[in-house]
Design an enzyme around this catalytic site. Structure first.
Site, PDB file in Angstrom:
ATOM      1  N   TYR A 153      36.218  46.282  49.584  1.00 18.33           N
ATOM      2  CA  TYR A 153      37.386  45.515  49.130  1.00 18.33           C
ATOM      3  C   TYR A 153      38.502  46.494  48.799  1.00 18.33           C
ATOM      4  CZ  TYR A 153      40.559  43.012  46.057  1.00 18.33           C
ATOM      5  OH  TYR A 153      41.691  42.492  45.497  1.00 18.33           O
TER       6      TYR A 153
ATOM      7  N   GLU B 136      45.916  42.093  49.849  1.00 19.38           N
ATOM      8  CA  GLU B 136      44.466  42.133  49.655  1.00 19.38           C
ATOM      9  C   GLU B 136      43.752  42.227  50.996  1.00 19.38           C
ATOM     10  OE1 GLU B 136      41.784  39.773  46.555  1.00 19.38           O
ATOM     11  OE2 GLU B 136      42.282  38.508  48.273  1.00 19.38           O
TER      12      GLU B 136
END
Length: 219
Positions: free
Chosen positions: A109, A197
């Site tokens: 991530y 993101e």
């Protein structure tokens, strides 16, 4: 302003951030040709809506043949996709992204956002890729790496290397992720993003590092 995944990836390409090859379609009949054009053994058929959790709602399918890609595109186009982020009313799918499949060995991530408390830009990264970052923060906060960026000097190679080492990357993947992080920050600043993101950020079996999914909010 929220934008679709395919639009987010177009932005990332402008800044030399690696993303999978893909073809955007709006008709079922276009899917097989799109899959053939990509030339991979497997393609991913992905609904384009402003919401995460698309896979859980049936909006992401793995196709092993062009014909299968066409079938899945037909199933997804026109459906009202309900995910944890859409609410019970769901979202109508008008476009589908046909994207190259790849052999993934690691899911990570990475996110860049403005920290409200300090008003500084914060890079967040984690080895727990593919999961909702809110769940990771609640259950295992120690798995999240946080680095504040000095706006005067931006992301320098030493900071990118620090994040890469913290993600336990090595070899070619470590070398690849350093310019990835620097370019990602460049995109964040120059496109006036409030949040960027990448979930998941993937490492492939041939040591490529790519943004498999991208979410961008622009002020």
């Amino acid at each position: 302003m929220k934008i679709h995944e395919y639009q987010a990836k177009e932005i990332l390409r402008k800044y030399s951030v690696a993303v999978p090859n893909g073809v955007l379609i709006s008709e079922k009949s276009e899917a097989a040709q799109a899959a053939k054009k990509l030339g991979t053994n497997v393609v991913v058929v992905k609904a384009q809506i402003h919401a995460g959790g698309r896979g859980k709602g049936g909006g992401v399918k793995l196709a092993k043949t062009p014909q299968e890609a066409q079938k899945y595109a037909g199933d997804i186009l026109g459906m009202t996709l309900i995910t944890p982020q859409t609410g019970s009313e769901g979202r109508l799918v008008k476009k589908v992204l046909i994207e190259e499949g790849m052999s993934i060995v690691k899911e990570l991530y990475m996110g860049i956002l403005v920290d409200r408390e300090s008003s500084q830009v914060l890079i967040m990264a984690s080895e727990a890729g593919g999961m909702e970052i809110e769940e990771v923060a609640a259950d295992t906060p120690e798995k999240i790496i946080k680095e504040t960026v000095d706006p005067v000097i931006g992301v320098q190679p030493y900071l990118a290397r620090k994040i890469a080492f913290a993600l336990n990357l090595e070899g070619a993947a470590l070398k690849a992720v350093i310019p990835f992080i620097i370019n990602l920050y460049d995109a964040f600043v120059k496109e006036d993003c409030s949040m960027l993101e990448i979930n998941p950020l993937v490492v492939t079996s041939d040591d490529r590092v790519l943004a498999l999914d991208a979410k961008v909010d622009i002020d």
